[in-house]
Design an enzyme around this catalytic site. Structure first.
Site, PDB file in Angstrom:
ATOM      1  CB  SER A 121      -0.909   0.023   1.232  1.00  0.00           C
ATOM      2  OG  SER A 121      -0.131  -0.090   2.415  1.00  0.00           O
ATOM      3  CG  ASP A 162      -4.097   5.580   6.811  1.00  0.00           C
ATOM      4  OD1 ASP A 162      -2.935   5.307   7.188  1.00  0.00           O
ATOM      5  OD2 ASP A 162      -4.654   4.972   5.878  1.00  0.00           O
ATOM      6  CG  HIS A 194      -1.120   3.739   4.631  1.00  0.00           C
ATOM      7  ND1 HIS A 194      -2.393   3.315   4.947  1.00  0.00           N
ATOM      8  CD2 HIS A 194      -0.484   2.667   4.111  1.00  0.00           C
ATOM      9  CE1 HIS A 194      -2.521   2.039   4.607  1.00  0.00           C
ATOM     10  NE2 HIS A 194      -1.375   1.618   4.106  1.00  0.00           N
TER      11      HIS A 194
END
Ligand SMILES: *[C@@H]1O[C@H](CO)[C@@H](O)[C@H](O)[C@H]1NC(C)=O
Ligand SMILES: *[C@@H]1O[C@H](CO)[C@@H](O)[C@H](O)[C@H]1NC(C)=O
Ligand SMILES: *[C@@H]1O[C@H](CO)[C@@H](O)[C@H](O)[C@H]1NC(C)=O
Ligand SMILES: *[C@@H]1O[C@H](CO)[C@@H](O)[C@H](O)[C@H]1NC(C)=O
Length: 385
Positions: A52, A347, A350
């Site tokens: 990600s 977040d 991340h």
């Protein structure tokens, strides 16, 4: 374009990419119609593999409700057009900034988006392709079913390459592979999955379990790199695993908000094994060059003095809710911090766009301690073909 709906955003993005690359292809074919656009690039193309931290939309094309997707606000709030694109950040991600430093506009597009719009081969030949998928691990078993694991990303690259050869010929593709930049960043999800499995059993791993875990990780990472090398890849920019025990989602599990030292040690041990692996591969595989981007050391340096790096907050999610911004999801209605460039984390897992920007710059040509044995700029300009 004015009445464009959300679903056609991806199509529009690929269309723009298509138009840009058409111009570049035509320019190249015509012998430098737009030389500045082409020569400012350090490498002809970038191919991206990982999780990600690098995904630019592949997961938006994967079926299933458990697939992690950054396809809704407030992801992308600082991206051009304020649109969620599948990037797990408020704006650009690390792949984008690595590509920007190498002279591209942003990360190459997502493989599954290119496939869906029948634009894989042209993009693969002139920009590159991203196979990165949120949730992916070095091990197929990590978050199985909800992502494209590293081994499958390599298989997808193999099939892309076969199509490139059919289109452009093996000589052209061999040269392109040798000069292009292969960006790889994966392993955090394997750490999270391993730690979660231990926690579920209410115990910590024994030294021999950790050793066995590293051995399988190294074996599969080695297989992936060796396979890419076999397909002609020569320049590997590898981002190691950061201090995963310090992400807000892990910190919030501790009443004092402390980092989980055990998880950090797990990551640091893997990073040491990764260094040994790459040194071994480089000694064995002629022409292979690599740079390890030390995300672990850079992030620890940032935590040690956030202000020096321009951050006001290094322990909380900018977008989320509750303690450390990590008790609620980053979704519509969530709290979003005001000055997003002052947060290390976007977040609860991340990094913010600003972290991605500073990280990529450090890997490209920053202080020597954050890359080894060479930096991304030296790797890009390494002459092997
Ligand atoms: C390791 O890699 C091989 C080949 O890519 C793959 O088939 C296998 O499933 C992987 N093992 C794990 C545990 O992910
Ligand atoms: C790549 O594809 C070729 C041809 O389909 C196949 O023979 C080879 O085993 C594949 N390699 C990998 C690593 O997937
Ligand atoms: C985990 O272990 C601790 C300490 O031995 C114990 O107090 C706790 O109840 C255990 N939790 C579970 C879910 O087994
Ligand atoms: C919380 O963090 C502190 C400091 O690292 C540590 O001593 C403590 O064991 C942690 N508590 C839990 C429940 O993990």
């Amino acid at each position: 374009m004015v009445t464009m709906k959300k679903k056609s955003v991806a199509a529009a993005v690929s269309l723009v990419v298509m138009m840009i690359s058409m111009v570049e292809v035509l320019g190249a074919v015509a012998g430098g119609v737009r030389p500045s656009k082409i020569t400012r690039r350090q490498v002809p193309a970038v191919y991206v593999f990982g999780d990600s931290t690098l995904d630019v939309g592949n997961n938006n094309y994967l079926p299933g409700k458990d697939v992690p997707r950054a396809n809704k606000p407030y992801y992308g709030i600082d991206f051009p057009g304020s649109k969620p694109t599948g990037r797990f950040s408020n704006g650009y991600n690390a792949a984008d900034y690595v590509a920007k430093n190498l002279g591209f506009d942003k990360s190459p597009p997502a493989y599954l988006a290119l496939k869906a719009h029948n634009y894989l081969v042209p993009a693969a030949l002139v920009i590159g392709v991203s196979y990165a998928s949120a949730g992916a691990g070095i091990l197929d078993s990590t978050n199985a079913g909800g992502n494209i694991p590293l081994s499958k990303q390599v298989v997808y690259f193999n099939s892309t390459r076969a199509e490139m050869v059919a289109k452009a010929g093996s000589g052209v593709v061999r040269d392109l592979m040798a000069k292009s930049f292969f960006l790889v960043g994966v392993g955090s999800n394997d750490m999270f999955a391993f730690a979660a499995a231990q926690q579920k059993q209410n115990r910590s791993a024994t030294p021999s379990e950790v050793k066995a875990f590293y051995a399988i990780l190294v074996s599969n990472y080695s297989a992936a790199i060796t396979e890419l090398y076999g397909m002609g890849a020569r320049k590997f920019g590898i981002i190691n695993v950061g201090p995963v025990g310090c992400v807000p989602r892990v910190r919030v599990a501790n009443a004092t908000g402390a980092c989980n030292d055990g998880m950090n040690q797990l990551a640091a041990g893997f990073d040491a094994a990764l260094r040994t692996l790459l040194a071994g591969l480089a000694a064995r595989l002629p022409g292979l060059a690599y740079s390890i981007a030390d995300s672990y050391a850079l992030t620890q340096a940032t935590f040690a003095d956030p202000l020096a790096a321009g951050y006001a907050n290094a322990d909380s999610a900018c977008c989320g809710g509750g303690r450390l911004g990590s008790e609620g999801a980053c979704e519509r209605g969530a709290a979003v911090c005001g000055d997003r460039d002052r947060y290390v984390f976007w977040d609860s897992v991340h990094p913010s766009q600003q972290s991605n920007k500073l990280g990529a710059k450090a890997y490209y040509d920053g202080p020597g301690q954050f890359t080894s044995p060479i930096n991304f700029k030296q790797l890009a300009n390494y002459k092997n073909a």
